[in-house]
Enzyme design. Structure first.
Site, PDB file in Angstrom:
ATOM      1  N   ARG A   1     -16.392  30.750 -47.624  1.00  0.00           N
ATOM      2  CA  ARG A   1     -16.234  32.171 -47.290  1.00  0.00           C
ATOM      3  C   ARG A   1     -17.542  32.919 -47.484  1.00  0.00           C
ATOM      4  O   ARG A   1     -17.799  33.897 -46.781  1.00  0.00           O
ATOM      5  CB  ARG A   1     -15.117  32.772 -48.133  1.00  0.00           C
ATOM      6  CG  ARG A   1     -13.769  32.333 -47.599  1.00  0.00           C
ATOM      7  CD  ARG A   1     -12.613  32.825 -48.405  1.00  0.00           C
ATOM      8  NE  ARG A   1     -11.378  32.377 -47.772  1.00  0.00           N
ATOM      9  CZ  ARG A   1     -10.208  32.285 -48.391  1.00  0.00           C
ATOM     10  NH1 ARG A   1     -10.118  32.614 -49.673  1.00  0.00           N
ATOM     11  NH2 ARG A   1      -9.139  31.885 -47.743  1.00  0.00           N
TER      12      ARG A   1
ATOM     13  N   GLY B   1     -25.807  54.306 -26.594  1.00  0.00           N
ATOM     14  CA  GLY B   1     -25.196  55.048 -25.489  1.00  0.00           C
ATOM     15  C   GLY B   1     -24.761  54.096 -24.392  1.00  0.00           C
ATOM     16  O   GLY B   1     -24.275  53.004 -24.664  1.00  0.00           O
TER      17      GLY B   1
ATOM     18  N   GLU C   1     -11.813  31.373 -41.245  1.00  0.00           N
ATOM     19  CA  GLU C   1     -11.951  31.159 -42.698  1.00  0.00           C
ATOM     20  C   GLU C   1     -11.120  32.159 -43.513  1.00  0.00           C
ATOM     21  O   GLU C   1     -11.493  32.540 -44.617  1.00  0.00           O
ATOM     22  CB  GLU C   1     -13.420  31.215 -43.141  1.00  0.00           C
ATOM     23  CG  GLU C   1     -14.141  29.906 -43.006  1.00  0.00           C
ATOM     24  CD  GLU C   1     -13.431  28.775 -43.721  1.00  0.00           C
ATOM     25  OE1 GLU C   1     -12.756  28.002 -43.023  1.00  0.00           O
ATOM     26  OE2 GLU C   1     -13.529  28.661 -44.942  1.00  0.00           O
TER      27      GLU C   1
ATOM     28  N   PRO D   1      -0.946  25.056 -34.319  1.00  0.00           N
ATOM     29  CA  PRO D   1      -0.297  26.131 -33.563  1.00  0.00           C
ATOM     30  C   PRO D   1       0.646  26.969 -34.431  1.00  0.00           C
ATOM     31  O   PRO D   1       0.722  28.181 -34.286  1.00  0.00           O
ATOM     32  CB  PRO D   1       0.472  25.375 -32.476  1.00  0.00           C
ATOM     33  CG  PRO D   1      -0.280  24.092 -32.295  1.00  0.00           C
ATOM     34  CD  PRO D   1      -0.862  23.759 -33.631  1.00  0.00           C
TER      35      PRO D   1
ATOM     36  N   THR E   1      -6.239  24.233 -39.001  1.00  0.00           N
ATOM     37  CA  THR E   1      -5.283  25.133 -38.354  1.00  0.00           C
ATOM     38  C   THR E   1      -4.432  24.404 -37.306  1.00  0.00           C
ATOM     39  O   THR E   1      -4.914  23.515 -36.601  1.00  0.00           O
ATOM     40  CB  THR E   1      -6.049  26.287 -37.668  1.00  0.00           C
ATOM     41  OG1 THR E   1      -6.907  26.875 -38.637  1.00  0.00           O
ATOM     42  CG2 THR E   1      -5.109  27.333 -37.118  1.00  0.00           C
TER      43      THR E   1
ATOM     44  N   TRP F   1      -7.576  25.693 -32.289  1.00  0.00           N
ATOM     45  CA  TRP F   1      -8.763  26.510 -32.587  1.00  0.00           C
ATOM     46  C   TRP F   1      -9.815  25.753 -33.389  1.00  0.00           C
ATOM     47  O   TRP F   1     -10.359  26.299 -34.343  1.00  0.00           O
ATOM     48  CB  TRP F   1      -8.419  27.762 -33.414  1.00  0.00           C
ATOM     49  CG  TRP F   1      -7.261  28.586 -33.007  1.00  0.00           C
ATOM     50  CD1 TRP F   1      -6.161  28.850 -33.761  1.00  0.00           C
ATOM     51  CD2 TRP F   1      -7.084  29.306 -31.788  1.00  0.00           C
ATOM     52  NE1 TRP F   1      -5.320  29.686 -33.088  1.00  0.00           N
ATOM     53  CE2 TRP F   1      -5.864  29.975 -31.871  1.00  0.00           C
ATOM     54  CE3 TRP F   1      -7.854  29.437 -30.628  1.00  0.00           C
ATOM     55  CZ2 TRP F   1      -5.374  30.768 -30.852  1.00  0.00           C
ATOM     56  CZ3 TRP F   1      -7.368  30.223 -29.599  1.00  0.00           C
ATOM     57  CH2 TRP F   1      -6.141  30.876 -29.718  1.00  0.00           C
ATOM     58  N   ILE F   2     -10.101  24.518 -33.015  1.00  0.00           N
ATOM     59  CA  ILE F   2     -11.038  23.765 -33.840  1.00  0.00           C
ATOM     60  C   ILE F   2     -12.463  23.862 -33.262  1.00  0.00           C
ATOM     61  O   ILE F   2     -12.722  23.414 -32.142  1.00  0.00           O
ATOM     62  CB  ILE F   2     -10.595  22.279 -33.967  1.00  0.00           C
ATOM     63  CG1 ILE F   2      -9.144  22.226 -34.479  1.00  0.00           C
ATOM     64  CG2 ILE F   2     -11.554  21.499 -34.873  1.00  0.00           C
ATOM     65  CD1 ILE F   2      -8.880  22.977 -35.776  1.00  0.00           C
TER      66      ILE F   2
ATOM     67  N   GLY G   1      -1.461  28.803 -39.489  1.00  0.00           N
ATOM     68  CA  GLY G   1      -2.786  29.415 -39.520  1.00  0.00           C
ATOM     69  C   GLY G   1      -3.082  29.874 -40.926  1.00  0.00           C
ATOM     70  O   GLY G   1      -3.496  29.086 -41.779  1.00  0.00           O
TER      71      GLY G   1
HETATM   72  C1  LIG Z   1     -13.033  30.906 -32.465  1.00  0.00           C
HETATM   73  C2  LIG Z   1     -12.225  30.302 -33.564  1.00  0.00           C
HETATM   74  C3  LIG Z   1     -12.719  29.225 -34.276  1.00  0.00           C
HETATM   75  C4  LIG Z   1     -11.960  28.640 -35.286  1.00  0.00           C
HETATM   76  N1  LIG Z   1     -12.426  27.499 -35.915  1.00  0.00           N
HETATM   77  C5  LIG Z   1     -11.592  26.818 -36.746  1.00  0.00           C
HETATM   78  C6  LIG Z   1     -11.975  25.543 -37.251  1.00  0.00           C
HETATM   79  O1  LIG Z   1     -13.067  25.033 -36.974  1.00  0.00           O
HETATM   80  N2  LIG Z   1     -11.098  24.870 -38.028  1.00  0.00           N
HETATM   81  C7  LIG Z   1      -9.870  25.377 -38.358  1.00  0.00           C
HETATM   82  O2  LIG Z   1      -9.121  24.714 -39.058  1.00  0.00           O
HETATM   83  N3  LIG Z   1      -9.484  26.605 -37.897  1.00  0.00           N
HETATM   84  C8  LIG Z   1     -10.316  27.326 -37.098  1.00  0.00           C
HETATM   85  N4  LIG Z   1      -9.924  28.543 -36.593  1.00  0.00           N
HETATM   86  C9  LIG Z   1      -8.608  29.073 -36.962  1.00  0.00           C
HETATM   87  C10 LIG Z   1      -8.640  30.292 -37.856  1.00  0.00           C
HETATM   88  O3  LIG Z   1      -9.053  29.956 -39.160  1.00  0.00           O
HETATM   89  C11 LIG Z   1      -7.250  30.944 -37.800  1.00  0.00           C
HETATM   90  O4  LIG Z   1      -7.128  31.508 -36.511  1.00  0.00           O
HETATM   91  C12 LIG Z   1      -7.042  31.993 -38.857  1.00  0.00           C
HETATM   92  O5  LIG Z   1      -6.961  31.388 -40.134  1.00  0.00           O
HETATM   93  C13 LIG Z   1      -5.772  32.803 -38.633  1.00  0.00           C
HETATM   94  O6  LIG Z   1      -4.673  32.003 -38.363  1.00  0.00           O
HETATM   95  P1  LIG Z   1      -3.770  32.286 -37.071  1.00  0.00           P
HETATM   96  O7  LIG Z   1      -4.655  32.385 -35.917  1.00  0.00           O
HETATM   97  O8  LIG Z   1      -2.684  31.293 -37.049  1.00  0.00           O
HETATM   98  O9  LIG Z   1      -3.167  33.725 -37.332  1.00  0.00           O
HETATM   99  P2  LIG Z   1      -1.883  34.098 -38.207  1.00  0.00           P
HETATM  100  O10 LIG Z   1      -1.952  33.414 -39.524  1.00  0.00           O
HETATM  101  O11 LIG Z   1      -0.662  33.928 -37.405  1.00  0.00           O
HETATM  102  O12 LIG Z   1      -2.158  35.639 -38.429  1.00  0.00           O
HETATM  103  C14 LIG Z   1      -1.877  36.635 -37.431  1.00  0.00           C
HETATM  104  C15 LIG Z   1      -2.029  38.010 -38.087  1.00  0.00           C
HETATM  105  O13 LIG Z   1      -1.082  38.150 -39.155  1.00  0.00           O
HETATM  106  C16 LIG Z   1      -1.730  38.419 -40.385  1.00  0.00           C
HETATM  107  N5  LIG Z   1      -1.029  37.694 -41.443  1.00  0.00           N
HETATM  108  C17 LIG Z   1      -0.918  36.349 -41.572  1.00  0.00           C
HETATM  109  N6  LIG Z   1      -0.205  36.049 -42.681  1.00  0.00           N
HETATM  110  C18 LIG Z   1       0.141  37.216 -43.248  1.00  0.00           C
HETATM  111  C19 LIG Z   1       0.910  37.559 -44.398  1.00  0.00           C
HETATM  112  N7  LIG Z   1       1.401  36.624 -45.221  1.00  0.00           N
HETATM  113  N8  LIG Z   1       1.078  38.867 -44.685  1.00  0.00           N
HETATM  114  C20 LIG Z   1       0.573  39.831 -43.880  1.00  0.00           C
HETATM  115  N9  LIG Z   1      -0.151  39.554 -42.768  1.00  0.00           N
HETATM  116  C21 LIG Z   1      -0.367  38.271 -42.464  1.00  0.00           C
HETATM  117  C22 LIG Z   1      -3.144  37.931 -40.192  1.00  0.00           C
HETATM  118  O14 LIG Z   1      -4.049  38.610 -41.044  1.00  0.00           O
HETATM  119  C23 LIG Z   1      -3.393  38.253 -38.729  1.00  0.00           C
HETATM  120  O15 LIG Z   1      -3.750  39.598 -38.601  1.00  0.00           O
HETATM  121  C24 LIG Z   1     -10.689  29.167 -35.620  1.00  0.00           C
HETATM  122  C25 LIG Z   1     -10.207  30.277 -34.909  1.00  0.00           C
HETATM  123  C26 LIG Z   1     -10.942  30.830 -33.884  1.00  0.00           C
HETATM  124  C27 LIG Z   1     -10.359  31.978 -33.128  1.00  0.00           C
END
Ligand SMILES: Cc1cc2nc3c(=O)[nH]c(=O)nc-3n(C[C@H](O)[C@H](O)[C@H](O)COP(=O)(O)OP(=O)(O)OC[C@H]3O[C@@H](n4cnc5c(N)ncnc54)[C@H](O)[C@@H]3O)c2cc1C
Length: 559
Positions: free
Chosen positions: A252, A350, A374, A136, A134, A169-170, A139
């Site tokens: 998954r 409660g 994931e 910035p 992931t 977010w790694i 995602g």
């Molecule tokens: C605590 C934590 C640990 C993590 N660990 C890892 C890790 O070890 N390695 C790693 O690589 N990543 C890791 N992640 C990253 C995680 O996999 C991502 O946060 C996740 O895949 C979502 O990506 P994003 O945060 O960029 O959200 P976004 O992709 O921006 O999504 C934001 C919202 O929009 C929705 N959305 C996105 N695309 C679409 C679409 N095409 N159509 C409709 N809705 C959509 C999503 O469902 C979500 O509700 C971690 C995250 C957290 C918070």
């Protein structure tokens, strides 16, 4: 041949049992209730504990094939371990899981030499890994990644790459010894393995999170970080997204098991609490308005998730492929069920549920991540809907009618497991998909996603009916999990199938009509095609079956 398609026997039932016992014992000594609450409060990654889980307990050996010094556990074994770890603490489980995840690109895409080198080192030294996908700006849509890998050449040959960019977010980002990092090489997205401390490689401060606060999550930064050409996973550029796809079915399932383990952990606390909490002259466990809202539906949904996980894990282990869609269904069902169960567990306590001491408040915050990492639940809905939509088109609408007929055959042989109701829901689903095709309803993304949800629920109902049948017939795997007896599971399956049937009837009508796909003059005929009357009539007996599930859930727990 990759790990995913090889077919994997895994551990025998006794070895799995001993492994689970060893983890429980380790947790009793190192991860007691008060320590877990304190780690959560202080937002502290228990590095030593996570490392000794690897070096002393050897959890990381599970997912490493025997050829590289590991135990070669199957997907089924890994599900049982992940469920247990999550029931203990999801933050610690995430710290361990990050090593599983980080090594997956190597396991699925590495050369023999790379596997021996890196997997061997993880097995031998208990190294921690992180999985850096992931970014910035990337995602859910990993294709948008911006981290680059620029070839460094000597005498015309590529000797290595300079990596520049950032990850976000790694998990284990601040503590890992080895990192798998996805970067854009000239040939396309490519996995690299980087070591901690490489010049130009940095990490940010730990994120201050809502839950899993004892896990470490950090950003990574790369400024001209040199990776030798030998550290390109698979030694070929451009395989990164394919390799990432190869592991999704499997990873998954692990997060599905997290949702299941954490959800049951919260529910178990509510179940125990309700046997001792006296209100209005008796324990809450004997009040139907309490159990049938806060306990029973959650036990049923969690067990549907388990049934789907077990079927998918078994199929992966038989070498049926990567099963990405099935992994997505398992994750969606189990993590949504886990979240709902944890939320209900707070309500079930409660006011005591609302304070930290009772742990359900922490589990509720922790389990929240499982519908995000994931792949978010919405991405799961999309994955599921797109794949099954293709199945519907390719079979000219037969896909779910055929599945329904298989369930009708099961119902004829095993009439108490809810298979007949699940079959009716599946016929309705087939008709709904056909209506969506004819009226082009999936041009609305929301309708497509809602179909994804209905598909998951209905398939989950089928899986739980098959599992209940196996439990009644005594043919469940010796490695199977779960705590309901066979009759309780059959009742849970009937309750769950009714819920799927009611949902497909009401939500199916709602979105088909809501997207203007059923003109007023066709509505009655469409209701008949869906079998709405039969889905409604299938609700008869629901409350009595919920009584059965409550009895099974409380068997042996009653104070
Ligand atoms: C605590 C934590 C640990 C993590 N660990 C890892 C890790 O070890 N390695 C790693 O690589 N990543 C890791 N992640 C990253 C995680 O996999 C991502 O946060 C996740 O895949 C979502 O990506 P994003 O945060 O960029 O959200 P976004 O992709 O921006 O999504 C934001 C919202 O929009 C929705 N959305 C996105 N695309 C679409 C679409 N095409 N159509 C409709 N809705 C959509 C999503 O469902 C979500 O509700 C971690 C995250 C957290 C918070």
């Amino acid at each position: 041949m990759s790990h995913a398609v090889q077919g994997l026997a895994g551990l025998d039932a006794e070895t799995l049992g001993m492994t689970l016992d060893a983890i429980r014992e380790f947790a009793d000594q190192n991860l007691q209730h008060d320590r877990l609450l304190e780690l959560d409060r202080t937002h502290e990654f228990p590095e030593e504990t996570v490392r000794s889980m690897c070096s002393e307990l050897g959890v990381q050996l599970l997912f490493i094939p025997e050829a590289y010094g590991g135990m070669g556990a199957s997907a089924f074994d890994v599900y049982r371990v992940c469920e247990l770890m999550a029931s203990i603490d999801l933050a610690v489980a995430t710290g361990v899981f990050a090593t599983f995840l980080g090594s997956d690109p190597i396991l699925f895409g590495g050369t023999e030499e790379q596997k021996a080198r890196w997997l061997g080192a993880i097995a031998e030294k208990g190294l921690l890994m992180a999985y850096g996908a992931t970014e910035p700006e990337a995602g859910s849509d990993l294709g948008a990644l911006r981290t680059t890998a620029t070839p460094v050449t000597e005498g015309g040959a590529i000797v290595g790459y300079k990596i520049n960019g950032a990850k976000m977010w790694i998990s284990n980002g601040g503590y890992a010894d080895l990192y798998s990092v996805l970067a854009l090489a000239p040939g396309g997205p490519t996995w690299f393995v980087l070591e901690k401390g490489a010049p130009g490689f940095g990490h940010g401060i730990p994120e201050d999170k809502h839950g899993i606060r004892a896990s470490n999550t950090a950003a990574l930064s790369f400024e001209d970080v040199f990776a030798p050409a030998a550290d390109v996973v698979g030694l070929v550029e451009g395989q990164g997204l394919v390799q990432a796809q190869l592991v999704f079915g499997y990873t998954r399932l692990m997060v599905a098991a997290f949702g299941l383990g954490a959800g049951w952990a919260a529910l178990e606390r509510a179940i125990r609490y309700s046997t001792t909490r006296i209100q209005a002259g008796g324990p809450l466990s004997q009040k139907q308005g309490y159990t049938h809202k806060l306990i029973v539906p959650h036990a049923c949904r969690l067990e549907a998730g388990r049934a789907y996980i077990e079927e998918t894990a078994t199929r992966i282990d038989l070498g049926e492929g990567t099963l990405n869609t099935e992994g997505a269904i398992a994750k969606y069902l189990s993590t949504e069920a886990g979240n709902a169960a944890a939320d209900a567990a707070i309500q079930a306590h409660g006011g005591y549920g609302y304070v930290r001491e009772y742990m359900v408040e922490k589990i509720r915050r922790d389990v929240r991540i499982t519908t995000i990492y994931e792949g978010t639940s919405e991405i799961m809905e999309m994955t599921i809907a797109r794949d099954r939509w293709q199945a519907h088109l390719k079979t000219r609408g037969r896909h779910y009618h055929d599945e329904a007929e298989a369930l009708e055959a099961l119902h004829a042989a095993s009439p108490t497991v809810g298979a007949g109701i699940a079959a009716a829901a599946m016929h309705a689903l087939a008709e709904l998909l056909e209506r969506a095709r004819v009226q082009r309803l999936t041009r609305h993304q929301h309708v497509l996603f809602r179909l994804g949800e209905l598909i998951a629920r209905v398939e989950g109902a089928g899986a739980l009916a098959r599992r209940a049948d196996a439990a009644l017939g005594g043919t469940l795997s010796q490695k199977a999990g779960g705590r309901l007896d066979a009759q309780g599971l059959a009742a849970a399956s009937r309750v769950n199938a009714r819920e799927a049937a009611a949902t497909v009837a009401s939500e199916g009508l709602r979105w088909a009509i809501g997207a203007d796909g059923v003109p007023p003059g066709e509505r009655e005929a469409f209701e008949r095609a869906l079998g709405v009357a039969a889905l409604r009539d299938a609700q008869a007996g629901l409350v009595e079956d919920m009584d059965w599930v409550a009895a099974a859930v409380y068997a042996g727990v009653e104070a």
